[in-house]
Design an enzyme around this catalytic site. Structure first.
Site, PDB file in Angstrom:
ATOM      1  N   ASN A  42       4.413 -10.087  16.617  1.00  0.00           N
ATOM      2  CA  ASN A  42       5.052 -11.113  15.805  1.00  0.00           C
ATOM      3  C   ASN A  42       6.459 -10.630  15.474  1.00  0.00           C
ATOM      4  O   ASN A  42       6.646  -9.735  14.655  1.00  0.00           O
ATOM      5  CB  ASN A  42       4.253 -11.349  14.515  1.00  0.00           C
ATOM      6  CG  ASN A  42       4.869 -12.429  13.625  1.00  0.00           C
ATOM      7  OD1 ASN A  42       5.946 -12.955  13.918  1.00  0.00           O
ATOM      8  ND2 ASN A  42       4.198 -12.745  12.532  1.00  0.00           N
TER       9      ASN A  42
ATOM     10  N   GLU B  35       5.798   2.380   9.779  1.00  0.00           N
ATOM     11  CA  GLU B  35       6.487   3.474   9.107  1.00  0.00           C
ATOM     12  C   GLU B  35       7.705   4.004   9.844  1.00  0.00           C
ATOM     13  O   GLU B  35       8.510   4.741   9.276  1.00  0.00           O
ATOM     14  CB  GLU B  35       5.501   4.624   8.845  1.00  0.00           C
ATOM     15  CG  GLU B  35       4.537   4.284   7.726  1.00  0.00           C
ATOM     16  CD  GLU B  35       3.242   5.069   7.798  1.00  0.00           C
ATOM     17  OE1 GLU B  35       3.082   5.987   7.008  1.00  0.00           O
ATOM     18  OE2 GLU B  35       2.385   4.764   8.655  1.00  0.00           O
TER      19      GLU B  35
ATOM     20  N   ILE C  83       5.840  -6.361  21.083  1.00  0.00           N
ATOM     21  CA  ILE C  83       5.946  -6.968  19.762  1.00  0.00           C
ATOM     22  C   ILE C  83       4.979  -8.155  19.689  1.00  0.00           C
ATOM     23  O   ILE C  83       5.005  -9.039  20.547  1.00  0.00           O
ATOM     24  CB  ILE C  83       7.394  -7.446  19.499  1.00  0.00           C
ATOM     25  CG1 ILE C  83       8.371  -6.264  19.560  1.00  0.00           C
ATOM     26  CG2 ILE C  83       7.490  -8.167  18.164  1.00  0.00           C
ATOM     27  CD1 ILE C  83       8.114  -5.164  18.560  1.00  0.00           C
TER      28      ILE C  83
ATOM     29  N   GLY D 241       0.839  -1.199   0.000  1.00  0.00           N
ATOM     30  CA  GLY D 241       0.000   0.000   0.000  1.00  0.00           C
ATOM     31  C   GLY D 241       0.870   1.243   0.000  1.00  0.00           C
ATOM     32  O   GLY D 241       0.866   2.008  -0.961  1.00  0.00           O
TER      33      GLY D 241
ATOM     34  N   THR E 139       1.778  -6.629   5.207  1.00  0.00           N
ATOM     35  CA  THR E 139       2.468  -6.288   6.437  1.00  0.00           C
ATOM     36  C   THR E 139       2.408  -7.403   7.473  1.00  0.00           C
ATOM     37  O   THR E 139       3.195  -7.414   8.409  1.00  0.00           O
ATOM     38  CB  THR E 139       1.810  -5.057   7.058  1.00  0.00           C
ATOM     39  OG1 THR E 139       0.403  -5.310   7.166  1.00  0.00           O
ATOM     40  CG2 THR E 139       2.006  -3.840   6.181  1.00  0.00           C
TER      41      THR E 139
HETATM   42 MO1  MOS Z   1       0.388   5.259   5.208  1.00  0.00          MO
HETATM   43  S1  MOS Z   1       1.654   6.364   4.069  1.00  0.00           S
HETATM   44  O1  MOS Z   1      -0.164   6.166   6.473  1.00  0.00           O
HETATM   45  O2  MOS Z   1      -0.756   4.756   4.112  1.00  0.00           O
END
Ligand code: MOS
Length: 753
Positions: A630, A717, A628, A241, A471
């Site tokens: 995974n 991110e 955490i 994404g 993800t």
């Molecule tokens: Mo993300 S860049 O918050 O889809």
């Protein structure tokens, strides 16, 4: 006995399906009578279509329709209200106006993809061209306005008695001021944007990759002029994404409208080249950072201004610089100001740390410049300016272990061996240097809902409509369910990626995990309570007539009064189809705290003395991202974030032609992203300190049902925030050359070496 899978190295629940090709992505779905669409895009940035010649395309083999702007047959509408934040504010193919280079001006539908593509090449378009506005420097700058989050685009916080940020800077013993530039960047997800639209009467089923399925479906319904409940979006497997699937772009409405008009299912797959202009990009950006400090590096003033693009096709803009600068360092005087210039470019939108990654590149490079100006070690400089309360609001953090990130990272990396003097390490053709930077990313709660079902075969199903962009979200859902129910992961199925399921968390802003996990914990707890109630109330249960308090649930088994039974056995015994519970959240976080994840990056870069080529040779990242869930997927996410940082620092840019508004290297041959040869081993350390506030209080585990909040925070991110600055800072340490314009390509270095 089963151990909780939380925090362990867990293979993806859908990993085998993906690597064997059994997982169906949006473009893989088939339908009876399928027709294929191909888009024709504009070759000018601003103007009016005066004529479109579709005759040759219509006469080509297999062609069913050619829709050309202004096209009356598609019946597409404005999107209003909440959904408007997640769409472009123009109706595709409706008008003859061209708003950017690469806009859709026609769509061919044919029996095969090749026939549609070949016929699209036969469409000719004439324009009345006007000069596009393309210069960030020259077009008027206006305040960016509130961010999508509602955060203001400017802040001016001054210590008592200080008249202005300029006065605060003027009163500082040391001031660094610099301007930072970056170019347009793209998501380039592995899976191309693809959509299949299948109508059944008034209802349409859409297969498309979407990061916010509910908003995507709602926007689609409004575009098509149908009721929200008449759109079902399936977004089960998604190949990346990175922000490109947040917005409902024109592809899904066009495919669905064509399918409706034609009376056949339609599939539309964008070409790689089309994705560069039709699915958003990261704005190019000019940032000015001014830091005022004492001689020993203690900050007195931080000012961060930015100018970004706002295309006319987007109602809102991203506000770079925000989430980092107003939260990162302790300072009595703080000034943030985000401006935009309206440019005739394709849509800008979220992209891999949309505000934070560019903001951190500027601020964290400026901090390195302050380290040089004061002679204070970069790690020590950050420790001296460490904020224990949020600078903009004075609130405490829910959880913050940033100092530990610095100390642990410095130790693991061997930071103390570094020479602060640039060009101190030479090995043959290569100059070696090291650099570091801080990472910070906000942890927002977001609305979500989940459903937990206990079944008679001793398995459980956890359902939520969110999408897994690759993800590992589906795996997180299963792990959390297994943990909350105390049963092995193999007995939990996760069901995601469908708007018929309870509304899933948006897969944006690194928030899906911490939005979803606490709800699973709650729904599982309620399911266990329901199970006990059933056990004491059903006449066929061995515990009929006893007290709920007499029962204890442990690892999938009910115990009480000397008897034990698995939940499945109980359900089967009483003839129950299963127990279903739901949990949902409006997404409010405790307003008494601020919530962020943190990290510290350390890296080594070598720069070729003769060619100016930079290679990242070592990278250590320490992440403070809560519990955490995974370990394997979490590390993979953090490694991916750092790889984005390598791209940001050294490779990624699309050249904007100022006279035409064309994004000139819109192909994967010319838009460079890091490949394996560009990426060293990335050493990731996850602190694994549960956040005791963000997702609710952490239980002590003494209860027999899942009452403990796991204390996870998002981490999608944060690896990319600050990593480009760490690389740039290492390049400076290697060469003595400060490049403030990323990517740091060889041409920017070679003349100074
Ligand atoms: Mo993300 S860049 O918050 O889809």
């Amino acid at each position: 006995m089963s151990r909780s899978p939380v925090g362990r190295e867990t293979e993806r629940v859908d990993g085998r399906l993906k690597v064997t090709g059994a997982a169906e992505y949006s473009g893989d779905y088939r339908a009876t009578g399928l027709a294929h669409a191909h888009l024709v895009t504009s070759t000018v940035a601003r103007g009016t279509i005066t004529r479109i010649d579709t005759a040759a395309a219509l006469a080509a083999p297999g062609v069913l329709r050619v829709y050309a702007a202004p096209e009356p047959r598609l019946n597409l509408y404005e999107v209003t209200g909440q959904a408007a934040a997640f769409v472009e504010n123009y109706i595709p193919l409706r008008s003859a106006e061209v708003l950017f280079h690469g806009q859709t001006v026609a769509m061919v539908v044919a029996e095969t993809p090749e026939q549609a593509r070949d016929a699209a090449a036969l469409v000719t378009v004439a324009y009345d061209v006007r000069p596009p506005r393309t210069s960030l420097a020259d077009e008027p700058h206006v305040p960016a306005g509130p961010a999508i989050s509602g955060a203001p685009s400017s802040l001016n916080i001054l210590a008592p008695g200080v008249g202005s940020i300029d006065a605060a800077l003027a009163a500082s013993a040391v001031v660094v001021e610099a301007e930072y530039h970056q170019h347009i960047q793209h998501h380039v997800a592995m899976e191309p944007h693809a959509v299949l639209a299948v109508w059944d009467g008034d209802q349409v089923k859409i297969h498309a990759g979407a990061q916010i399925p509910a908003a995507y479906a709602l926007g689609t319904a409004q575009r098509l002029g149908v009721l929200p409940q008449d759109v079902r979006l399936i977004t089960r497997y998604v190949g990346g994404g990175f922000g490109a699937r947040v917005v409902l772009w024109s592809d899904t409405p066009l495919a669905a409208a064509a399918a409706r008009e034609l009376g056949r299912p339609v599939r539309l797959v964008l070409t790689r080249e089309q994705m560069f202009t039709l699915t958003g990009h990261r704005s190019h950006l000019t940032q000015t950072v001014r830091l005022g400090a004492s001689r020993d590096g203690v900050l007195n003033a931080v000012s961060h201004r930015s100018v970004a693009e706002r295309p006319p096709t987007m109602a809102t803009t991203m506000t770079p610089a925000h989430s980092t600068t107003d939260a990162l360092y302790r300072t009595p005087n703080l000034h943030v100001d985000a401006q935009v210039a309206v440019l005739d470019l394709p849509g800008t939108r979220a992209m891999r740390g949309p505000n934070e990654a560019p903001g951190a590149f500027a601020l964290e490079t400026a901090m390195d410049e302050l380290a040089v100006a004061t002679g204070v070690d970069p790690v020590e400089l950050r420790l001296r300016n460490h904020a224990t309360t949020h600078p903009a609001t004075g609130l405490p953090w829910s959880s913050k272990h940033l100092e530990e990130c610095y100390r642990l990272g410095a130790e693991r990396f061997g930071w103390s061996a570094r020479s602060a003097t640039p060009r101190a390490r030479v090995d043959g053709q290569w100059l070696y240097g090291t650099g570091m930077a801080t990472a910070i990313y906000p942890a927002h709660r977001r609305p979500a809902a989940v459903r937990v079902r206990l079944l008679g075969d001793d398995t459980a199903v956890v359902s939520t409509g969110m999408s897994d962009l690759g993800t590992g979200g589906a795996t997180v859902v299963a792990i959390s369910g297994a943990d909350a129910l105390g049963i092995p992961l193999t007995r939990v199925t996760s069901e995601i990626g469908d708007t018929l399921l309870p509304q899933g968390a948006p897969a944006v802003g690194s928030s899906a995990t911490h939005a979803t996990v606490p709800l699973i914990v709650n729904a599982a707890r309620d399911a266990i309570t329901e199970l006990k109630r059933l056990a004491v109330s059903d006449a066929r249960s061995p515990w009929h007539g006893s007290d709920v308090e007499d029962l204890r649930y442990e690892r999938g088994i009910l115990h009480g009064q000397g008897r034990s039974m698995t939940f499945g056995r109980l359900l089967a015994t009483v003839g129950s189809p299963g127990i279903t519970t739901r949990a949902e959240s409006a997404g409010a976080a405790d307003p008494g705290y601020v919530h962020h994840s943190f990290g510290a990056h350390f890296c080594e870069v070598r720069v070729n003395r003769f060619t100016g080529e930079s290679r990242v040779t070592r990278f250590t990242t320490v992440a403070d991202v809560g519990r955490i869930i995974n370990a394997r997927a979490a590390r993979s996410q953090l490694v991916g974030g750092v790889i984005f940082g390598i791209g940001h620092a050294l490779l990624e840019e699309n050249h904007l032609e100022l006279d035409t508004g064309r994004l000139a290297n819109s192909t994967l041959a010319d838009y460079l992203v890091p490949v394996n040869a560009d990426v060293p081993d990335i050493d990731v350390i996850m602190l694994d300190h549960p956040d005791p506030v963000l997702t609710g209080p952490l239980g002590d585990g003494s209860d027999d049902v899942g009452t403990r909040s796991l204390g996870a925070r998002g981490l999608g991110e944060i690896g990319t925030v600050g990593s480009a600055a760490a690389i740039g800072n290492a390049v400076f340490n290697a060469t003595g050359v400060r490049v403030r314009d990323v990517p740091i390509t060889p041409d920017k270095l070679v003349e100074h070496l």
